[in-house]
Structure formats: structure tokens, C-alpha cells
Write a protein that holds these residues in place. Structure first.
Motif, PDB file in Angstrom:
ATOM      1  N   LEU A 290      -6.523   8.373   6.833  1.00  0.00           N
ATOM      2  CA  LEU A 290      -7.035   7.053   7.204  1.00  0.00           C
ATOM      3  C   LEU A 290      -8.051   6.563   6.171  1.00  0.00           C
ATOM      4  N   VAL A 291      -8.933   7.433   5.726  1.00  0.00           N
ATOM      5  CA  VAL A 291      -9.927   7.044   4.716  1.00  0.00           C
ATOM      6  C   VAL A 291      -9.230   6.669   3.405  1.00  0.00           C
ATOM      7  N   VAL A 292      -8.209   7.426   3.023  1.00  0.00           N
ATOM      8  CA  VAL A 292      -7.471   7.107   1.799  1.00  0.00           C
ATOM      9  C   VAL A 292      -6.786   5.747   1.944  1.00  0.00           C
ATOM     10  N   ALA A 293      -6.241   5.462   3.127  1.00  0.00           N
ATOM     11  CA  ALA A 293      -5.604   4.157   3.353  1.00  0.00           C
ATOM     12  C   ALA A 293      -6.634   3.032   3.236  1.00  0.00           C
ATOM     13  N   LEU A 294      -7.809   3.208   3.834  1.00  0.00           N
ATOM     14  CA  LEU A 294      -8.876   2.202   3.723  1.00  0.00           C
ATOM     15  C   LEU A 294      -9.279   2.030   2.250  1.00  0.00           C
ATOM     16  N   HIS A 295      -9.387   3.136   1.545  1.00  0.00           N
ATOM     17  CA  HIS A 295      -9.748   3.098   0.125  1.00  0.00           C
ATOM     18  C   HIS A 295      -8.705   2.311  -0.679  1.00  0.00           C
ATOM     19  N   GLN A 296      -7.436   2.582  -0.427  1.00  0.00           N
ATOM     20  CA  GLN A 296      -6.378   1.867  -1.152  1.00  0.00           C
ATOM     21  C   GLN A 296      -6.441   0.366  -0.873  1.00  0.00           C
ATOM     22  N   LEU A 297      -6.734  -0.001   0.373  1.00  0.00           N
ATOM     23  CA  LEU A 297      -6.844  -1.424   0.709  1.00  0.00           C
ATOM     24  C   LEU A 297      -8.032  -2.062   0.008  1.00  0.00           C
ATOM     25  N   MET A 298      -9.162  -1.377  -0.017  1.00  0.00           N
ATOM     26  CA  MET A 298     -10.331  -1.912  -0.721  1.00  0.00           C
ATOM     27  C   MET A 298      -9.975  -2.164  -2.185  1.00  0.00           C
ATOM     28  N   GLU A 299      -9.270  -1.236  -2.800  1.00  0.00           N
ATOM     29  CA  GLU A 299      -8.892  -1.408  -4.201  1.00  0.00           C
ATOM     30  C   GLU A 299      -7.869  -2.526  -4.372  1.00  0.00           C
TER      31      GLU A 299
ATOM     32  N   VAL B  83      -2.690   6.774  12.093  1.00  0.00           N
ATOM     33  CA  VAL B  83      -2.046   7.881  11.387  1.00  0.00           C
ATOM     34  C   VAL B  83      -1.183   8.643  12.388  1.00  0.00           C
ATOM     35  N   SER B  84       0.113   8.713  12.103  1.00  0.00           N
ATOM     36  CA  SER B  84       1.040   9.402  13.000  1.00  0.00           C
ATOM     37  C   SER B  84       0.911  10.916  12.839  1.00  0.00           C
ATOM     38  N   ASN B  85       1.562  11.655  13.747  1.00  0.00           N
ATOM     39  CA  ASN B  85       1.512  13.121  13.673  1.00  0.00           C
ATOM     40  C   ASN B  85       2.160  13.661  12.413  1.00  0.00           C
ATOM     41  N   ASP B  86       3.101  12.911  11.832  1.00  0.00           N
ATOM     42  CA  ASP B  86       3.701  13.354  10.570  1.00  0.00           C
ATOM     43  C   ASP B  86       2.967  12.757   9.360  1.00  0.00           C
ATOM     44  N   LEU B  87       1.731  12.324   9.588  1.00  0.00           N
ATOM     45  CA  LEU B  87       0.810  11.852   8.552  1.00  0.00           C
ATOM     46  C   LEU B  87       1.318  10.624   7.798  1.00  0.00           C
ATOM     47  N   LYS B  88       1.827   9.673   8.549  1.00  0.00           N
ATOM     48  CA  LYS B  88       2.242   8.381   7.996  1.00  0.00           C
ATOM     49  C   LYS B  88       1.261   7.323   8.511  1.00  0.00           C
ATOM     50  N   ILE B  89       0.950   6.348   7.652  1.00  0.00           N
ATOM     51  CA  ILE B  89       0.059   5.266   8.048  1.00  0.00           C
ATOM     52  C   ILE B  89       0.835   4.288   8.932  1.00  0.00           C
ATOM     53  N   THR B  90       0.260   3.966  10.088  1.00  0.00           N
ATOM     54  CA  THR B  90       0.858   3.008  11.020  1.00  0.00           C
ATOM     55  C   THR B  90      -0.116   1.842  11.203  1.00  0.00           C
ATOM     56  N   ASN B  91       0.362   0.764  11.777  1.00  0.00           N
ATOM     57  CA  ASN B  91      -0.475  -0.424  12.021  1.00  0.00           C
ATOM     58  C   ASN B  91      -1.200  -0.875  10.754  1.00  0.00           C
TER      59      ASN B  91
ATOM     60  N   MET C  43       0.855  -1.170   0.000  1.00  0.00           N
ATOM     61  CA  MET C  43       0.000   0.000   0.000  1.00  0.00           C
ATOM     62  C   MET C  43       0.893   1.222   0.000  1.00  0.00           C
ATOM     63  N   SER C  44       0.634   2.159  -0.874  1.00  0.00           N
ATOM     64  CA  SER C  44       1.436   3.373  -0.886  1.00  0.00           C
ATOM     65  C   SER C  44       0.938   4.301   0.200  1.00  0.00           C
ATOM     66  N   ASN C  45       1.857   5.093   0.746  1.00  0.00           N
ATOM     67  CA  ASN C  45       1.494   6.011   1.810  1.00  0.00           C
ATOM     68  C   ASN C  45       0.846   7.242   1.204  1.00  0.00           C
ATOM     69  N   PRO C  46      -0.358   7.613   1.655  1.00  0.00           N
ATOM     70  CA  PRO C  46      -1.031   8.764   1.072  1.00  0.00           C
ATOM     71  C   PRO C  46      -0.398  10.085   1.481  1.00  0.00           C
ATOM     72  N   SER C  47       0.604  10.049   2.354  1.00  0.00           N
ATOM     73  CA  SER C  47       1.231  11.275   2.826  1.00  0.00           C
ATOM     74  C   SER C  47       2.165  11.850   1.774  1.00  0.00           C
ATOM     75  N   THR C  48       2.039  13.137   1.535  1.00  0.00           N
ATOM     76  CA  THR C  48       2.937  13.804   0.608  1.00  0.00           C
ATOM     77  C   THR C  48       3.682  14.938   1.287  1.00  0.00           C
ATOM     78  N   GLY C  49       3.225  15.349   2.430  1.00  0.00           N
ATOM     79  CA  GLY C  49       3.849  16.478   3.105  1.00  0.00           C
ATOM     80  C   GLY C  49       4.414  16.057   4.437  1.00  0.00           C
ATOM     81  N   SER C  50       4.969  17.043   5.124  1.00  0.00           N
ATOM     82  CA  SER C  50       5.469  16.772   6.463  1.00  0.00           C
ATOM     83  C   SER C  50       4.851  17.789   7.395  1.00  0.00           C
ATOM     84  N   GLY C  51       5.180  17.666   8.664  1.00  0.00           N
ATOM     85  CA  GLY C  51       4.605  18.575   9.632  1.00  0.00           C
ATOM     86  C   GLY C  51       3.676  17.818  10.549  1.00  0.00           C
ATOM     87  N   THR C  52       3.002  18.555  11.372  1.00  0.00           N
ATOM     88  CA  THR C  52       2.114  17.940  12.338  1.00  0.00           C
ATOM     89  C   THR C  52       0.707  17.904  11.783  1.00  0.00           C
ATOM     90  N   GLY C  53       0.121  16.726  11.746  1.00  0.00           N
ATOM     91  CA  GLY C  53      -1.228  16.588  11.223  1.00  0.00           C
ATOM     92  C   GLY C  53      -2.263  16.851  12.289  1.00  0.00           C
TER      93      GLY C  53
END
Length: 134
Positions: A20-29, A105-113, A1-11
Motif C-alpha cells: 500500500l505504501v509503495v502504491a501511494l508512493h507511485q501515485l505521488m510520483e 491490497v488483496s490477499n495475493d498482493l494486488k492493488i485494488t480500488n 500505476m504499475s503493480n508493486p506485486s512481484t510474487g504470489s501467495g497469501t499476503g
């Protein structure tokens, strides 16, 4: 699964839910379900999926953000067999999952677990398709 995060910083919590919704969507696909309609809102998200060869006509994902949690209803829609299905939605089954946004989703907008997310999606799809095959 590709990480939907493109930026950095605190989410913020409101932006984390979209990741999280984008991650669920990618998994469904990844599991063969094609998103044919996508509506991303401020605290509500709605996506409709279809998959050729499935006993389901479609799966609808409806997500509501409540603070740091997102409640996601997965609606499995089976073919209508009669008038009662049209009137009472007997052909719709719902599986609800609640996700703690900061767990996925971590504070730097990375998918975890990610594996836990995958397991949830596999279980939901299996539950909805088993009901459709009955």
C-alpha cells in the motif's frame, strides 16, 4: 500505476502495508512529486517528496500501521517566513488519511480500488497546496 506485486501467495497484514505504501508512493510520483528520502520500517514508513514549482517546500508522508489500518499523515511544509515558523512549525500543515489495508491490497498482493487511492492523493495534494498559497 504499475503493480508493486512481484510474487504470489497469501499476503500477511504486515507485508500488505508495504504494498500500500509503495502504491501511494507511485501515485505521488505520477503527480510530479519526487521521493528524495524513503524509510520503510516494520510498522512505520516515512517518505519525503519535493516538486519544483510547487508552493510547498516538501511533502512528508508518515504512515503508521495499526492492525488492518494504516494512518497516513501528509505534512505539507511551506517556506519559513520568520522566527515563529522555525520555533512553532506554523509552516507545517497536516492532512491525515486512514486506509483499511485489505480494501486496497488483496490477499495475493494486488492493488485494488486504485481509483479511490488516486482520488485520495489528488485531494491531499490540493488541500496542502491551497493552504500554502494563502
Amino acid at each position: 500505476m504499475s503493480n508493486p506485486s512481484t510474487g504470489s501467495g497469501t499476503g500477511t497484514s504486515s507485508s500488505k502495508d508495504k504494498y500500500l505504501v509503495v502504491a501511494l508512493h507511485q501515485l505521488m510520483e505520477e503527480y510530479g512529486w519526487r521521493g528524495i528520502e524513503k524509510h520503510f520500517g516494520f510498522v512505520k514508513h516515512h517518505i519525503i517528496y519535493i516538486k519544483p514549482g510547487s508552493p510547498l517546500d516538501k511533502i512528508e508522508l508518515k504512515a503508521n500501521v495499526l492492525g488492518n489500518h494504516m494512518d497516513v499523515d501528509f505534512l505539507g511544509v511551506t517556506p519559513q517566513k520568520g522566527l515563529l515558523d522555525k520555533v512553532f512549525d506554523f509552516n507545517v500543515r497536516v492532512v491525515r488519511k486512514s486506509f483499511e489495508i485489505s480494501k486496497y491490497v488483496s490477499n495475493d498482493l494486488k492493488i485494488t480500488n486504485e481509483q479511490d487511492l488516486r482520488n485520495n492523493i489528488v485531494v491531499v495534494i490540493k488541500q496542502l497546496e491551497e493552504v500554502a498559497e494563502e
